[in-house]
Design a protein around this motif. Structure first.
Motif, PDB file in Angstrom:
ATOM      1  N   LEU A 249      -4.868   0.635   4.851  1.00 39.03           N
ATOM      2  CA  LEU A 249      -5.008   2.056   5.173  1.00 39.03           C
ATOM      3  C   LEU A 249      -3.717   2.603   5.786  1.00 39.03           C
ATOM      4  O   LEU A 249      -3.247   3.681   5.416  1.00 39.03           O
ATOM      5  CB  LEU A 249      -6.181   2.275   6.122  1.00 39.03           C
TER       6      LEU A 249
ATOM      7  N   HIS B 195      -8.651   4.983   0.455  1.00 33.67           N
ATOM      8  CA  HIS B 195      -9.042   3.659   0.948  1.00 33.67           C
ATOM      9  C   HIS B 195     -10.544   3.453   0.781  1.00 33.67           C
ATOM     10  O   HIS B 195     -11.001   2.414   0.279  1.00 33.67           O
ATOM     11  CB  HIS B 195      -8.617   3.566   2.418  1.00 33.67           C
TER      12      HIS B 195
ATOM     13  N   ALA C 169       0.828  -1.204   0.000  1.00 30.69           N
ATOM     14  CA  ALA C 169       0.000   0.000   0.000  1.00 30.69           C
ATOM     15  C   ALA C 169       0.865   1.258   0.000  1.00 30.69           C
ATOM     16  O   ALA C 169       0.529   2.255  -0.656  1.00 30.69           O
ATOM     17  CB  ALA C 169      -0.931  -0.003   1.208  1.00 30.69           C
TER      18      ALA C 169
ATOM     19  N   SER D 286      -7.936  -4.817   5.943  1.00 27.56           N
ATOM     20  CA  SER D 286      -8.314  -3.504   5.426  1.00 27.56           C
ATOM     21  C   SER D 286      -7.556  -2.386   6.150  1.00 27.56           C
ATOM     22  O   SER D 286      -7.068  -1.437   5.526  1.00 27.56           O
ATOM     23  CB  SER D 286      -9.824  -3.311   5.576  1.00 27.56           C
TER      24      SER D 286
END
Length: 296
Positions: free
Chosen positions: A237, A262, A51, A233
């Motif tokens: 983030l 996100h 990410a 999740s």
């Protein structure tokens, strides 16, 4: 006390991300160190690291327990893998502090906590690693590293607002000593109180996420949908925000954009795959395009 402002297209346009110079090298795009994971969740840090890359960071180091480090490095070949000593519970041991201190010197943003479950061990790491503030270092605490943050208020405040906390309601309850029902009853107050008391930016995650700054700023994001309530999740983030911090965004701007990216990634997947059932790792590929086109 002012009402929360909507985190929307107008706010994003007024608070743009740093522009990347076309001639910049990977070091100039920002360096992230993410430390976390444990033997029972060895893949969590993969989501955070990827990410950070997807949010535009140029270099990422992933530091996790030694038995998992090689496999993690193979799954994220773009990142450097740092093996850390492991305690009897399969978590990062406090003996890892010297290795992490050395790695922190080579990064612009430091993430601690994704995939960690031992709050006591995380507290030792927080106390040891945050004791020397650096004006060019941003820090994000996630998961187990959040629960102990209130114990180190004075330490956190030394970082002059360059620190981000990303709790969900359960972690916020542990952080504040309130129960989850009290947090749910007045999330605005809870987020503001922690942000002001600890001198940090707080992203209080739920169906509607709140972003509070130490200066009293409060933003509300309407939410990316129930599909985001899935394992991994939050690790995504944390990585998105860290990547934006490493690029030079302020703690408030990086957190607000991270929450929006996100959430909008979740909206896109819900429309394409279904309201629930998409995976946290599927969010990752949506991030770059959303940064280029902030208006959905």
């Amino acid at each position: 006390m002012s009402e929360a402002l909507p985190l929307d297209e107008a706010w994003l346009a007024a608070h743009p991300l740093p522009v990347t110079d076309p001639g910049i090298d990977k070091n100039g795009r920002g360096r992230v160190l993410a430390a976390g994971g444990a033997m029972h969740v060895p893949g969590a840090l993969r989501l955070t690291g990827e990410a950070a890359f997807r949010a535009g960071a140029g270099k990422v180091q992933l530091a996790t327990v030694e038995p998992a480090a090689l496999l993690l490095g193979m799954h994220v070949p773009e990142a450097a893998a740092i093996p850390l000593p492991m305690d009897a519970g399969g978590e990062i041991a406090v003996a890892a502090v010297p290795l992490l201190r050395e790695a922190i010197e080579r990064c612009d943003a430091f993430v601690l906590g994704p995939g960690m479950g031992d709050a006591a061990g995380a507290a030792e790491l927080v106390e040891a690693l945050l004791d020397t503030p650096r004006a060019d270092l941003a820090i994000l605490l996630d998961a187990a590293a959040i629960a102990c943050a209130d114990r180190f208020r004075e330490l956190l405040c030394r970082h002059d607002g360059r620190l981000v906390l990303t709790p969900h309601h359960g972690e916020m309850a542990k952080l504040t000593g309130l129960d989850a029902d009290a947090i749910a009853a007045d999330p605005d107050r809870a987020a503001r109180d922690v942000a002001e008391r600890c001198g940090t930016v707080v992203a209080l995650k739920s169906g509607r996420t709140l972003i509070a700054g130490p200066d009293g700023t409060l933003l509300r994001y309407a939410g990316g949908g129930v599909g985001l309530a899935t394992g991994g999740s939050g690790d995504v983030l944390a990585g998105v925000i860290a990547g934006l911090l490493a690029r030079g965004a302020s703690a408030l701007v990086a957190t607000a954009w991270g929450v929006w990216l996100h959430g909008e990634a979740g909206r896109r997947l819900a429309g394409r795959i279904g309201t629930t059932g998409f995976l946290a790792r599927e969010l990752l590929a949506e991030i770059p395009g959303l940064m280029d086109r902030p208006a959905p």
